[in-house]
Motif scaffolding. Structure first.
Motif, short mmCIF file in Angstrom:
data_model
loop_
_atom_site.label_atom_id
_atom_site.label_comp_id
_atom_site.label_asym_id
_atom_site.label_seq_id
_atom_site.Cartn_x
_atom_site.Cartn_y
_atom_site.Cartn_z
N ALA A 10 -2.31 44.52 -0.95
CA ALA A 10 -3.84 44.23 -1.40
C ALA A 10 -4.06 42.91 -1.05
O ALA A 10 -3.28 41.91 -1.55
N PRO A 11 -5.40 42.30 -1.06
CA PRO A 11 -5.73 41.05 -0.89
C PRO A 11 -5.53 40.14 -2.13
O PRO A 11 -5.15 38.95 -1.95
N GLU A 12 -5.51 40.83 -3.14
CA GLU A 12 -5.45 40.12 -4.34
C GLU A 12 -4.11 39.57 -4.59
O GLU A 12 -4.04 38.71 -5.07
N GLN A 13 -3.17 40.22 -3.93
CA GLN A 13 -1.82 39.87 -4.10
C GLN A 13 -1.53 38.33 -3.52
O GLN A 13 -0.79 37.54 -3.89
N VAL A 14 -2.17 38.32 -2.21
CA VAL A 14 -2.09 37.02 -1.52
C VAL A 14 -2.82 36.00 -2.37
O VAL A 14 -2.15 34.80 -2.21
N ALA B 126 -0.69 34.71 -5.33
CA ALA B 126 0.51 33.97 -4.60
C ALA B 126 -0.05 32.41 -4.16
O ALA B 126 0.66 31.54 -4.40
N ALA B 127 -1.02 32.40 -3.47
CA ALA B 127 -1.71 31.16 -3.17
C ALA B 127 -1.84 30.49 -4.27
O ALA B 127 -1.72 29.02 -4.38
N HIS B 128 -2.60 31.01 -5.42
CA HIS B 128 -2.70 30.13 -6.56
C HIS B 128 -1.61 29.44 -7.21
O HIS B 128 -1.59 28.45 -7.82
N ARG B 129 -0.54 30.25 -7.12
CA ARG B 129 0.71 29.80 -7.70
C ARG B 129 1.68 28.79 -6.97
O ARG B 129 2.34 28.19 -7.65
N THR B 130 1.35 28.82 -5.56
CA THR B 130 2.23 27.88 -4.73
C THR B 130 1.38 26.79 -4.18
O THR B 130 1.89 26.10 -3.66
N GLY B 131 0.13 26.56 -4.66
CA GLY B 131 -0.64 25.36 -4.16
C GLY B 131 -0.62 24.97 -2.91
O GLY B 131 -0.54 23.81 -2.43
N GLY B 132 -1.14 25.82 -1.91
CA GLY B 132 -1.38 25.60 -0.61
C GLY B 132 -0.03 25.62 0.26
O GLY B 132 -0.31 25.15 1.65
N ALA C 86 -5.31 45.87 6.64
CA ALA C 86 -4.63 44.56 7.14
C ALA C 86 -5.77 43.63 7.30
O ALA C 86 -5.34 42.42 7.15
N TYR C 87 -6.95 43.86 7.78
CA TYR C 87 -7.97 42.84 7.94
C TYR C 87 -8.38 42.23 6.45
O TYR C 87 -8.57 41.04 6.75
N ASP C 88 -8.51 42.93 5.66
CA ASP C 88 -8.81 42.43 4.19
C ASP C 88 -7.68 41.42 3.84
O ASP C 88 -7.90 40.23 3.34
N ILE C 89 -6.49 41.90 3.94
CA ILE C 89 -5.32 40.96 3.76
C ILE C 89 -5.32 39.79 4.45
O ILE C 89 -5.11 38.65 3.80
N ALA C 90 -5.82 39.83 5.84
CA ALA C 90 -5.60 38.83 6.77
C ALA C 90 -6.54 37.78 6.08
O ALA C 90 -6.35 36.25 6.32
N HIS D 281 -6.85 34.75 1.77
CA HIS D 281 -6.98 33.06 1.30
C HIS D 281 -6.85 32.31 2.62
O HIS D 281 -5.90 32.74 3.45
N PRO D 282 -7.25 31.06 2.37
CA PRO D 282 -6.97 30.25 3.44
C PRO D 282 -5.59 29.89 3.61
O PRO D 282 -4.84 29.38 4.89
N ALA D 283 -4.74 29.94 2.60
CA ALA D 283 -3.09 29.77 2.70
C ALA D 283 -2.58 30.68 3.52
O ALA D 283 -1.55 30.18 3.94
N LEU D 284 -3.16 31.85 3.67
CA LEU D 284 -2.30 32.76 4.65
C LEU D 284 -2.38 32.64 6.20
O LEU D 284 -3.62 32.31 6.66
#
Length: 273
Positions: free
Chosen positions: A94-98, A101-107, A123-127, A130-133
């Motif tokens: 799910a995109p919320e997991q990404v 993770a981005a929030h916790r890892t700071g970029g 797949a597209y929603d996950i892609a 977040h810009p960090a992906l």
């Protein structure tokens, strides 16, 4: 441009050290499937020690699943390290997991591994989560189990889905998942050729002997290089869409593909002794 990724278990620093010196473009230190439960803490500490300084080539870390007992601690321990090139997030569905993770890892650059039917469907929603992906790829062992697929060709639709989702979201072409038989290099070459035809770029390996096979499969043949050079020469002489004498139509998309072919060719030349 990275074509070869080599996995190494995080609880065996001596194997990681060898992986860094065996010719891969990048190394993935694995804290997940390759590490038994009893050694998870040690693997995390050893990897953090390795990445306190910058290694000689890019090092990504596959952390444990975010909903596992170890995933959160992996993110906390690794996110700020100087030598970390990226984090690979397994079992993303799910995109919320990404985003979490981005929030916790700071970029830190993140890479999502899709390992279930629901993940492929999203797949597209996950892609676009977040810009960090920075990338997507399949975890094919788990996906095969989820789908009850018994032949490699049974994954072709899923593979194409991930290639299209990555491109539609503006991400780089995905790398192929690992080939599990380290002895059958002929079958690996066939599988890589199929992956290249589907739009993948490069592949992860689980043994150094697989690296030359993967590289050869993904480097352009001489005739491809010659055709790309002809395209770029014609495009420089006559800007805009045009047709070559052999009937090929040249437009901006064809020109972009020709640039990538020549970039891969230059990469091969630069690596020759």
């Amino acid at each position: 441009m990275i074509l070869t990724w080599l996995y190494a278990p995080g609880d065996r620093p001596e194997v990681v050290a060898k992986a860094l010196a065996c010719g891969a473009d990048a190394v993935i230190v694995d804290l997940e499937d390759a590490v038994p439960v009893s050694r998870k803490e040690y693997a995390r500490a050893a990897t953090a020690e390795l990445l306190a300084d910058r290694p000689p080539l890019p090092v990504h870390v596959r952390v444990n699943a975010l909903d596992s007992p170890w995933g959160g601690a992996d993110l906390t321990a690794l996110a700020g390290l100087h030598g970390l090139a990226g984090l690979r997030l397994p079992k993303i569905s799910a995109p919320e997991q990404v985003a979490a993770a981005a929030h916790r890892t700071g970029g830190v650059a993140l890479h999502a591994l899709l390992e279930s039917a629901v993940a492929v469907e999203r797949a597209y929603d996950i892609a676009r989560a977040h810009p960090a992906l920075h990338g997507l790829s399949l975890g094919e062992a788990d996906l095969c189990a989820d789908l009850a697929v018994c032949a490699e060709t049974g994954l072709d639709w899923c593979r194409s889905r991930v290639v299209v989702a990555a491109r539609a979201a503006g991400l780089a072409p995905p790398a192929q998942s690992v080939f599990p038989d380290i002895r059958d290099l002929e079958a690996l070459a066939v599988s890589c050729a199929r992956g290249r035809a589907l739009g993948f770029l490069g592949r992860a390996a689980i043994h150094p002997r697989q690296l030359p096979v993967i590289e050869r499969a993904y480097l352009p043949a001489p005739e491809e290089v010659a055709a790309a050079a002809q395209v770029l020469s014609a495009a420089r002489a006559t800007p805009g869409a045009l047709a070559l004498p052999d009937g090929r139509f040249v437009d901006p998309a064809v020109v972009a593909a020709a640039h990538r072919t020549l970039a891969l060719s230059r990469r091969a030349a630069a690596r020759r002794p």
